[in-house]
Design a protein around this motif. Structure first.
Motif, PDB file in Angstrom:
ATOM      1  N   ARG A   1       0.828  -1.191   0.000  1.00 45.42           N
ATOM      2  CA  ARG A   1       0.000   0.000   0.000  1.00 45.42           C
ATOM      3  C   ARG A   1       0.867   1.247   0.000  1.00 45.42           C
ATOM      4  O   ARG A   1       2.082   1.191   0.180  1.00 45.42           O
ATOM      5  CB  ARG A   1      -0.934   0.021   1.227  1.00 45.42           C
ATOM      6  CG  ARG A   1      -1.699  -1.256   1.457  1.00 45.42           C
ATOM      7  CD  ARG A   1      -2.490  -1.689   0.229  1.00 45.42           C
ATOM      8  NE  ARG A   1      -3.425  -0.678  -0.235  1.00 45.42           N
ATOM      9  CZ  ARG A   1      -4.150  -0.786  -1.336  1.00 45.42           C
ATOM     10  NH1 ARG A   1      -4.005  -1.847  -2.127  1.00 45.42           N
ATOM     11  NH2 ARG A   1      -4.991   0.161  -1.680  1.00 45.42           N
ATOM     12  N   ASP A   2       0.219   2.398  -0.204  1.00 41.68           N
ATOM     13  CA  ASP A   2       0.917   3.676  -0.139  1.00 41.68           C
ATOM     14  C   ASP A   2       1.579   3.822   1.234  1.00 41.68           C
ATOM     15  O   ASP A   2       1.066   3.338   2.246  1.00 41.68           O
ATOM     16  CB  ASP A   2      -0.096   4.804  -0.361  1.00 41.68           C
ATOM     17  CG  ASP A   2       0.593   6.106  -0.757  1.00 41.68           C
ATOM     18  OD1 ASP A   2       1.831   6.118  -0.800  1.00 41.68           O
ATOM     19  OD2 ASP A   2      -0.118   7.073  -1.039  1.00 41.68           O
ATOM     20  N   THR A   3       2.711   4.480   1.245  1.00 34.28           N
ATOM     21  CA  THR A   3       3.434   4.632   2.497  1.00 34.28           C
ATOM     22  C   THR A   3       3.864   6.079   2.679  1.00 34.28           C
ATOM     23  O   THR A   3       4.169   6.774   1.711  1.00 34.28           O
ATOM     24  CB  THR A   3       4.666   3.716   2.549  1.00 34.28           C
ATOM     25  OG1 THR A   3       5.395   3.988   3.751  1.00 34.28           O
ATOM     26  CG2 THR A   3       5.582   3.950   1.362  1.00 34.28           C
ATOM     27  N   LEU A   4       3.892   6.525   3.927  1.00 35.41           N
ATOM     28  CA  LEU A   4       4.392   7.865   4.241  1.00 35.41           C
ATOM     29  C   LEU A   4       5.884   7.833   4.540  1.00 35.41           C
ATOM     30  O   LEU A   4       6.494   8.863   4.790  1.00 35.41           O
ATOM     31  CB  LEU A   4       3.630   8.440   5.441  1.00 35.41           C
ATOM     32  CG  LEU A   4       2.124   8.647   5.230  1.00 35.41           C
ATOM     33  CD1 LEU A   4       1.478   9.188   6.509  1.00 35.41           C
ATOM     34  CD2 LEU A   4       1.869   9.602   4.078  1.00 35.41           C
ATOM     35  N   ASN A   5       6.465   6.632   4.498  1.00 37.01           N
ATOM     36  CA  ASN A   5       7.883   6.477   4.766  1.00 37.01           C
ATOM     37  C   ASN A   5       8.689   7.135   3.650  1.00 37.01           C
ATOM     38  O   ASN A   5       8.539   6.805   2.476  1.00 37.01           O
ATOM     39  CB  ASN A   5       8.220   4.985   4.871  1.00 37.01           C
ATOM     40  CG  ASN A   5       9.680   4.749   5.223  1.00 37.01           C
ATOM     41  OD1 ASN A   5      10.438   5.691   5.459  1.00 37.01           O
ATOM     42  ND2 ASN A   5      10.068   3.491   5.263  1.00 37.01           N
ATOM     43  N   THR A   6       9.533   8.097   4.013  1.00 38.38           N
ATOM     44  CA  THR A   6      10.324   8.796   3.001  1.00 38.38           C
ATOM     45  C   THR A   6      11.628   8.058   2.685  1.00 38.38           C
ATOM     46  O   THR A   6      12.429   8.538   1.906  1.00 38.38           O
ATOM     47  CB  THR A   6      10.653  10.225   3.463  1.00 38.38           C
ATOM     48  OG1 THR A   6      11.343  10.162   4.721  1.00 38.38           O
ATOM     49  CG2 THR A   6       9.385  11.048   3.617  1.00 38.38           C
ATOM     50  N   ASN A   7      11.813   6.911   3.296  1.00 40.10           N
ATOM     51  CA  ASN A   7      13.007   6.119   3.042  1.00 40.10           C
ATOM     52  C   ASN A   7      12.604   4.666   2.776  1.00 40.10           C
ATOM     53  O   ASN A   7      12.959   3.764   3.523  1.00 40.10           O
ATOM     54  CB  ASN A   7      13.985   6.188   4.225  1.00 40.10           C
ATOM     55  CG  ASN A   7      14.627   7.555   4.361  1.00 40.10           C
ATOM     56  OD1 ASN A   7      15.519   7.911   3.604  1.00 40.10           O
ATOM     57  ND2 ASN A   7      14.159   8.329   5.324  1.00 40.10           N
ATOM     58  N   TYR A   8      11.841   4.497   1.712  1.00 41.21           N
ATOM     59  CA  TYR A   8      11.368   3.167   1.346  1.00 41.21           C
ATOM     60  C   TYR A   8      12.542   2.384   0.763  1.00 41.21           C
ATOM     61  O   TYR A   8      12.952   2.602  -0.371  1.00 41.21           O
ATOM     62  CB  TYR A   8      10.223   3.264   0.343  1.00 41.21           C
ATOM     63  CG  TYR A   8       9.656   1.934  -0.091  1.00 41.21           C
ATOM     64  CD1 TYR A   8       8.969   1.125   0.811  1.00 41.21           C
ATOM     65  CD2 TYR A   8       9.797   1.498  -1.395  1.00 41.21           C
ATOM     66  CE1 TYR A   8       8.445  -0.088   0.419  1.00 41.21           C
ATOM     67  CE2 TYR A   8       9.274   0.282  -1.797  1.00 41.21           C
ATOM     68  CZ  TYR A   8       8.601  -0.505  -0.888  1.00 41.21           C
ATOM     69  OH  TYR A   8       8.081  -1.714  -1.276  1.00 41.21           O
ATOM     70  N   ALA A   9      13.076   1.492   1.559  1.00 39.23           N
ATOM     71  CA  ALA A   9      14.287   0.778   1.168  1.00 39.23           C
ATOM     72  C   ALA A   9      13.958  -0.445   0.327  1.00 39.23           C
ATOM     73  O   ALA A   9      12.891  -1.053   0.458  1.00 39.23           O
ATOM     74  CB  ALA A   9      15.064   0.364   2.413  1.00 39.23           C
ATOM     75  N   ALA A  10      14.894  -0.798  -0.524  1.00 39.59           N
ATOM     76  CA  ALA A  10      14.748  -2.003  -1.330  1.00 39.59           C
ATOM     77  C   ALA A  10      14.784  -3.229  -0.434  1.00 39.59           C
ATOM     78  O   ALA A  10      15.452  -3.244   0.607  1.00 39.59           O
ATOM     79  CB  ALA A  10      15.859  -2.072  -2.368  1.00 39.59           C
ATOM     80  N   SER A  11      14.064  -4.261  -0.852  1.00 33.79           N
ATOM     81  CA  SER A  11      14.093  -5.521  -0.113  1.00 33.79           C
ATOM     82  C   SER A  11      15.457  -6.183  -0.242  1.00 33.79           C
ATOM     83  O   SER A  11      15.921  -6.875   0.673  1.00 33.79           O
ATOM     84  CB  SER A  11      13.014  -6.475  -0.645  1.00 33.79           C
ATOM     85  OG  SER A  11      11.758  -5.847  -0.701  1.00 33.79           O
ATOM     86  N   HIS A  12      16.089  -5.959  -1.407  1.00 38.10           N
ATOM     87  CA  HIS A  12      17.371  -6.593  -1.656  1.00 38.10           C
ATOM     88  C   HIS A  12      18.119  -5.766  -2.708  1.00 38.10           C
ATOM     89  O   HIS A  12      17.503  -5.199  -3.609  1.00 38.10           O
ATOM     90  CB  HIS A  12      17.177  -8.027  -2.156  1.00 38.10           C
ATOM     91  CG  HIS A  12      18.457  -8.801  -2.272  1.00 38.10           C
ATOM     92  ND1 HIS A  12      19.144  -9.277  -1.181  1.00 38.10           N
ATOM     93  CD2 HIS A  12      19.177  -9.182  -3.358  1.00 38.10           C
ATOM     94  CE1 HIS A  12      20.224  -9.911  -1.582  1.00 38.10           C
ATOM     95  NE2 HIS A  12      20.275  -9.867  -2.902  1.00 38.10           N
ATOM     96  N   SER A  13      19.427  -5.724  -2.598  1.00 42.63           N
ATOM     97  CA  SER A  13      20.255  -4.998  -3.565  1.00 42.63           C
ATOM     98  C   SER A  13      21.341  -5.914  -4.107  1.00 42.63           C
ATOM     99  O   SER A  13      21.952  -6.684  -3.358  1.00 42.63           O
ATOM    100  CB  SER A  13      20.897  -3.758  -2.927  1.00 42.63           C
ATOM    101  OG  SER A  13      19.911  -2.797  -2.609  1.00 42.63           O
TER     102      SER A  13
END
Length: 359
Positions: A217-229
């Protein structure tokens, strides 16, 4: 790799098709056709209204023909300098974003219909996905399972989702926003099932994977990190991505800049396996060198057909689109080259390849 009166013709594919999108298992089935069509977006814009406008979409069809450079199909869409271009037969329209770098406030992704007469393809503007957040769109990918278009914007440094994009006529409501950490500098997008893959720029760049993004869903988190890099050691300016899950081949473009000289590279990874279980990947082969003509390749498309054996690359500095054999490596001349008659700058490509290869 990644229109409409000809819906019967384009109602679809089997296993893989567009340079930036593979269909998920939940996608509707569409019949195969023998199609090999490359859409090219050019960034040049004629600001002098007294002069003839530049065309900004070029079509090479069939893209796997012996004479790759022949085409009389070019169009002037509404974009004020083309950016990323994207076609997916499930979406049934062509999307093209604007560079939006001329102070003309063109924060719109345009959709275009197509029709086919004999061997000619006609494009027509259909809708405008307008939103002030679309400042510098560089990545697009469509998820056919839920009719979502994912957009990456470098200015906002965010991934946006628009629902039912082919039916948007003016304003594009962003249903979900994923703002990324400042250190994450993305570019191109592709999907593998419900996972979103984004190329990552900068020294030792690679791929950021956002697992299960279609259900988030939409998130207010301004640091949406990747699950994996995943990192490609030694890379400098990774841009384009094409992930062929049919042949299990991944391609990335990269380039190094030294003064006024740029050296382009195409990384080819075979037998990729599960990227989510890896942290560093090394290319099986690298196409690079003086004979390749590569300087600053920014987009790439693999022919996903089981018998497809070409890889297409748009180079913004060479102002050419190159076609290599997928098996190429090292300093090898391109198998074919396309350049517009007036030397416009290709910045994005999207390949529609369906059915058996003709070669």
């Amino acid at each position: 790799m990644r229109f409409i009166s000809a819906l019967v013709v384009f109602v679809v594919i089997g296993l893989g098709f567009v340079s930036s999108c593979n269909p998920s298992d939940d996608a509707p089935a569409i019949p195969e056709n023998d199609i090999s069509r490359l859409y090219i977006s050019t960034s040049d814009f004629q600001t002098n209204e007294a002069l003839t406008p530049f065309n900004n979409i070029f079509i090479v069809s069939p893209a796997d023909s012996a004479d790759f450079n022949i085409t009389n199909m070019s169009y002037n869409s509404s974009v004020k300098g083309g950016s990323v271009i994207y076609f997916n037969p499930y979406a049934q329209v062509l999307f093209q974003a604007s560079q939006n770098n001329l102070g003309l406030s063109d924060t719109i992704i345009y959709s275009l219909n197509y029709s086919i007469t004999d061997s000619t393809i006609e494009l027509r503007n259909k809708g405008r996905l307008g939103n002030g957040l679309f400042q510098s769109v560089k990545g697009m990918v469509f998820n056919p399972a839920n009719n979502h278009l994912y957009v990456y914007d470098t200015t906002a440094n965010a991934i946006f989702m628009v629902q039912n994009p082919a039916n948007v006529s003016t304003y594009a409501k962003i249903e979900r926003k994923f703002f990324l950490p400042e250190t994450t500098l993305g570019w191109a997008l592709t999907m593998n099932g419900n996972d979103l893959y984004m190329t990552r720029r900068g020294t030792n760049g690679g791929i950021s994977i956002y697992e299960g993004i279609t259900g988030r869903r939409d998130t207010l988190n301004t640091n949406y990190a990747a699950s994996h890099s995943v990192t490609v050691s030694g890379s400098s300016n990774i841009r384009g991505i094409s992930y062929d899950t049919v042949k299990n081949v991944l391609a990335l473009t990269d380039y190094e800049v030294s003064g006024s000289t740029s050296t382009g590279k195409i990384y080819v990874f075979e037998n990729v396996g599960n990227l989510k279980s890896q942290t560093t990947i090394a290319p099986t082969r690298v196409i690079t060198g003086l004979q390749t003509g590569l300087q600053e390749p920014v987009d790439v498309a693999i022919d996903f057909r089981t018998t497809g054996h070409y890889i297409y690359v748009a180079d913004q500095k060479a102002k050419k689109v190159f076609r290599f054999n997928l098996a190429d490596q090292g300093d090898v001349a391109p198998q074919a080259t396309y350049q517009s008659s007036n030397g416009l700058t290709p910045v994005s490509i999207s390949l529609d390849a369906r059915g058996p290869s003709s070669n």
